[in-house]
Design an enzyme around this catalytic site. Structure first.
Site, PDB file in Angstrom:
ATOM      1  N   TYR A   1     -13.242  -6.855   5.250  1.00 17.42           N
ATOM      2  CA  TYR A   1     -12.152  -7.002   4.452  1.00 17.42           C
ATOM      3  C   TYR A   1     -11.649  -8.570   4.479  1.00 17.42           C
ATOM      4  CZ  TYR A   1      -7.459  -6.924   3.157  1.00 17.42           C
ATOM      5  OH  TYR A   1      -6.046  -7.293   2.362  1.00 17.42           O
TER       6      TYR A   1
ATOM      7  N   TYR B   1       0.759  -1.204  -0.028  1.00 12.33           N
ATOM      8  CA  TYR B   1      -0.116  -0.139  -0.171  1.00 12.33           C
ATOM      9  C   TYR B   1       0.951   1.220   0.045  1.00 12.33           C
ATOM     10  CZ  TYR B   1      -2.795  -3.726   1.574  1.00 12.33           C
ATOM     11  OH  TYR B   1      -3.706  -5.151   1.848  1.00 12.33           O
TER      12      TYR B   1
ATOM     13  N   LYS C   1      -2.542 -15.836   9.361  1.00  9.08           N
ATOM     14  CA  LYS C   1      -1.988 -14.945  10.015  1.00  9.08           C
ATOM     15  C   LYS C   1      -1.218 -15.478  11.233  1.00  9.08           C
ATOM     16  CE  LYS C   1      -4.107 -10.627   9.074  1.00  9.08           C
ATOM     17  NZ  LYS C   1      -2.998  -9.876   8.354  1.00  9.08           N
TER      18      LYS C   1
END
Length: 422
Positions: free
Chosen positions: A142, A14, A272
């Site tokens: 998301y 990003y 994760k």
């Protein structure tokens, strides 16, 4: 370290190629600390994007990696299997919500969402119902940066609106509004129920992040919403996909966020923290009914197979990480973090720059009135000896579970000082 080359040639997440954000060179990581090449030691408030729950350079995880790499770093999973994958899948089936019996090992969180969505589509196609090919999702969600995952992220406020014309059109319900500790408002579920009634013939699955919406806004909502979603999916014959990539393995104070509502999904996405932040690995679990449905009729197999699926090195480290979790210390650690966040972080609501604060488990969120200047605030954090990565109006922390009271106090103090001078 050649940071000039990094800035000129390497694309970070990003970040603009025209005006890239500063990047701080890390030389080493131990416990909760990131040591910069310039010598500063920063308390990591992000746990490497929520993954390094046991901290860095952990002896048991290091040992698992060393032992496995001497035996077999990788072998294709097509037609072959190995002990680390079998052991890992046994643990996942045993520890996840009841009814999830089949495990698909994937490369990353986004891929696990792609796999879940493909499972849902293939399930209905193999039942002879190709009409059910759309997904329903609450706004502010998301689910990842790959294309199917992007299609179920928030279509307006999400980071993927640029690609809307290239994405499959999905159905979006208003985001849940009743907060975690508020009195449940039955009106909260009404819009989603109405959409299911109108479109259930077309909907393959409802996909959501249980209890905590992560990168879409760090929103924490009432578990009754999730419980009602399970009931509605059963009523309208829609699969329920729970994306626990961010919330799995204790982050919310429950081993899995689904447990706050005492429900089990048809498909569950994990990632994760699965390897304790050491390596990329994810898993998609499903019920026996879904697995049998997916493989019914032509083509008779599930149509997905990543090259590094079931990587032995990642599986070995994941096994060591889950062994630590199953010792149960995370419950005390997360409970202590939550208590301190409630005591010290929630009062930051009194600051002029702050519009809201919220806490659940080892998640602390401060929402500001206007978007923060990321480069400027991160420079302040580094000067304060902490690493915190805000986005938009959100300054939040999700630290490693091993963080001490003094270290967490330093993180909160750095946020307070940054926003006092905002």
């Amino acid at each position: 370290m050649d940071t000039a080359f990094d800035q000129r040639h390497i694309w970070h997440p990003y970040t603009s190629a025209i005006n890239p954000l500063p990047c701080y060179p890390v030389a080493r990581a131990d416990g909760v600390y990131l040591q910069l090449e310039s010598g500063e030691r920063l308390i990591d408030g992000m746990a490497s994007w929520w993954a390094a729950i046991h901290g860095y350079n952990h002896a048991a995880l290091n040992q698992a990696a060393h032992e496995q790499i001497d035996t077999m770093a990788h072998v294709m999973f097509g037609g072959l299997t190995h002990a680390p994958a079998i052991e890992l899948c046994k643990k996942l089936v045993a520890m996840t919500p009841e009814g999830l019996e089949r495990v698909f090992l994937a490369d990353s969180g986004s891929v696990s969402v792609e796999v879940a969505m493909k499972m849902a589509l293939q399930f209905w196609a193999c039942q002879g119902n190709r009409q059910k090919r759309r997904f329903l999702s609450p706004r502010n969600g998301y689910h990842g940066d790959t294309f199917a995952a992007m299609s179920v992220c928030d279509p307006v406020n999400g980071m993927h609106s640029l690609f809307s014309d290239a994405l499959s059109p999905q159905i979006f319900a208003p985001a849940p509004q009743t907060r975690f500790n508020q009195l449940w408002n039955e009106d909260d579920i009404a819009p989603l129920a109405e959409l299911m009634e109108q479109h259930h013939h077309d909907i393959a699955a409802l996909i959501l992040e249980p209890v905590v919406q992560g990168a879409g806004g760090m929103r924490i909502y009432h578990p009754e919403y999730l419980r009602r979603c399970r009931q509605l999916c059963d009523e309208y014959d829609i699969l329920l996909i729970c994306d626990e990539i961010a919330t799995g393995f204790g982050r919310t104070g429950k081993l899995f966020a689904c447990e706050h509502a005492d429900i089990s999904p048809d498909i569950l996405c994990l990632g994760k923290a699965l390897t304790g932040g050491y390596m990329t690995l994810a898993a998609t679990l499903c019920s026996e009914d879904v697995a049998m449905g997916v493989c019914q009729g032509s083509p008779g197999v599930f149509m997905h197979g990543p090259t590094y699926m079931g990587n032995p090195l990642a599986c070995a480290v994941a096994n060591a990480s889950l062994d630590i979790i199953m010792q149960g210390q995370w419950q005390r650690q997360v409970g202590q973090i939550e208590a301190q966040l409630k005591k010290e972080l929630l009062p930051l609501i009194k600051l002029d720059a702050v519009t809201d604060t919220r806490v659940l488990g080892a998640i602390g969120v401060v929402e500001t009135h206007t978007a923060v200047d990321v480069a400027r605030i991160q420079q302040h954090f580094v000067q304060q000896g902490v690493w915190i990565r805000p986005f938009g109006k959100l300054v939040y922390i999700m630290p490693p579970y091993i963080i001490s009271q003094a270290q967490l106090n330093q993180l909160i103090g750095a946020i307070k000082s940054a926003l006092q001078h905002a």
